[in-house]
Design an enzyme around this catalytic site. Structure first.
Site, PDB file in Angstrom:
ATOM      1  N   GLU A 144      39.579  34.181  40.988  1.00  0.00           N
ATOM      2  CA  GLU A 144      38.756  34.823  42.014  1.00  0.00           C
ATOM      3  C   GLU A 144      37.395  35.234  41.456  1.00  0.00           C
ATOM      4  O   GLU A 144      37.321  36.007  40.498  1.00  0.00           O
ATOM      5  CB  GLU A 144      39.473  36.078  42.537  1.00  0.00           C
ATOM      6  CG  GLU A 144      38.691  36.838  43.598  1.00  0.00           C
ATOM      7  CD  GLU A 144      39.367  38.142  43.996  1.00  0.00           C
ATOM      8  OE1 GLU A 144      38.963  38.705  45.038  1.00  0.00           O
ATOM      9  OE2 GLU A 144      40.263  38.612  43.277  1.00  0.00           O
ATOM     10  N   GLU A 243      41.854  43.666  52.316  1.00  0.00           N
ATOM     11  CA  GLU A 243      41.857  44.335  51.014  1.00  0.00           C
ATOM     12  C   GLU A 243      40.691  45.326  50.994  1.00  0.00           C
ATOM     13  O   GLU A 243      39.648  45.076  50.400  1.00  0.00           O
ATOM     14  CB  GLU A 243      41.728  43.320  49.874  1.00  0.00           C
ATOM     15  CG  GLU A 243      41.968  43.948  48.501  1.00  0.00           C
ATOM     16  CD  GLU A 243      41.652  43.013  47.351  1.00  0.00           C
ATOM     17  OE1 GLU A 243      42.280  43.163  46.293  1.00  0.00           O
ATOM     18  OE2 GLU A 243      40.770  42.153  47.500  1.00  0.00           O
TER      19      GLU A 243
END
Length: 265
Positions: A144, A243
């Site tokens: 990521e 998130e």
């Protein structure tokens, strides 16, 4: 319609961790993710998932000493054996216990005095090894890009960099975790980024939050209903995970989810 998950490390923090599964299910989530589960009993976490009809879709491999500021092991020359033990001894057994199909493997902050080329050589070798180990369990390994404001010193910043690494490693179960919050801060132009990268098939997971403060997606500068519709239009079949840090209680801040479900029945 996107399949939404809740991140139980950032959301529902008004509840004890093991009680967050029930709270997420009660609010209509069908899937969850979290950062690091290793302080808990995998059997107990698996039982909570079953009890509340939830799927575990993602968690992170061990990051090293988080409290000391470490943020991953995969791109840390000299720590290859520690990385391997953390994957085979902790992350993959947890993935099996929870039926979780994805693991986020963090690179770690750039060590002082280590050339970028050496760091990337270690990163590619560790990711190749990890992907091959995980393939036996049908698990994807994800990397990521993270923004420098939240994660100073992290070597992976852009979608372009992450997709280059994935292509260079060449393992089919190594994919990119595309967090729209980080991507907006670093690169912007999110619609074009989605149009560029989703059709490659190399995006294994999407996350989102409001920008700039990482609160609910209906706060801040982004038009998430447009982006969710675009994700659908582009044929993405994976999970889209919330998130973010709720501003005043998780359930109270889910107007964005209720509005989306009401308009897409």
């Amino acid at each position: 319609m996107p399949r939404f998950a809740a991140n139980l490390s950032l959301m529902y923090t008004e509840h004890a961790f093991l009680d967050r599964f029930e709270a997420a299910a009660a609010d209509g989530f069908e899937a969850v993710e979290f950062l690091f589960p290793y302080a808990f009993d995998p059997a107990e976490v698996a039982a909570r998932l079953r009890r509340h009809g939830l799927r575990q879709v993602l968690f992170n491999a061990p990051p090293g000493d988080w409290d000391a500021g470490e943020r991953g092991l995969a791109a840390q020359p000299g720590r290859e054996e520690e990385f391997r033990r953390s994957l085979t001894g902790q992350a993959l057994p947890w993935a099996r216990a929870l039926g979780c199909p994805r693991l986020h493997v963090m690179a770690g902050r750039m060590p002082e005095g280590v050339p970028r080329a050496a760091l990337e050589d270690t990163y590619r070798a560790n990711l190749r090894w990890a992907a091959r180990q995980a393939a036996a369990d049908g698990v994807e390994i994800l990397i990521e890009p993270l923004n420098p404001r939240d994660m100073p010193g992290y070597p992976l910043r852009t979608q372009e960099e992450a997709h280059r690494i994935v292509a260079e490693v060449g393992e089919p179960n190594l994919k990119v975790q595309m967090d729209l919050y980080h991507c907006q801060i670093v690169e912007g132009d999110l619609a074009m980024k989605l149009r560029r990268w989703l059709p490659t098939g190399r995006v294994g997971h999407i996350q989102f939050a409001g920008v700039p403060d990482r609160h609910e997606p209906d706060s801040g500068e982004l038009n998430y209903p447009y982006l969710f519709a675009l994700i659908d239009e582009l044929g993405y079949e994976g999970v889209v995970s919330a998130e973010y840090r709720p501003q005043a209680g998780t359930s109270q801040g889910l107007g964005w989810l209720r509005a989306w479900k009401a308009s897409h029945g």
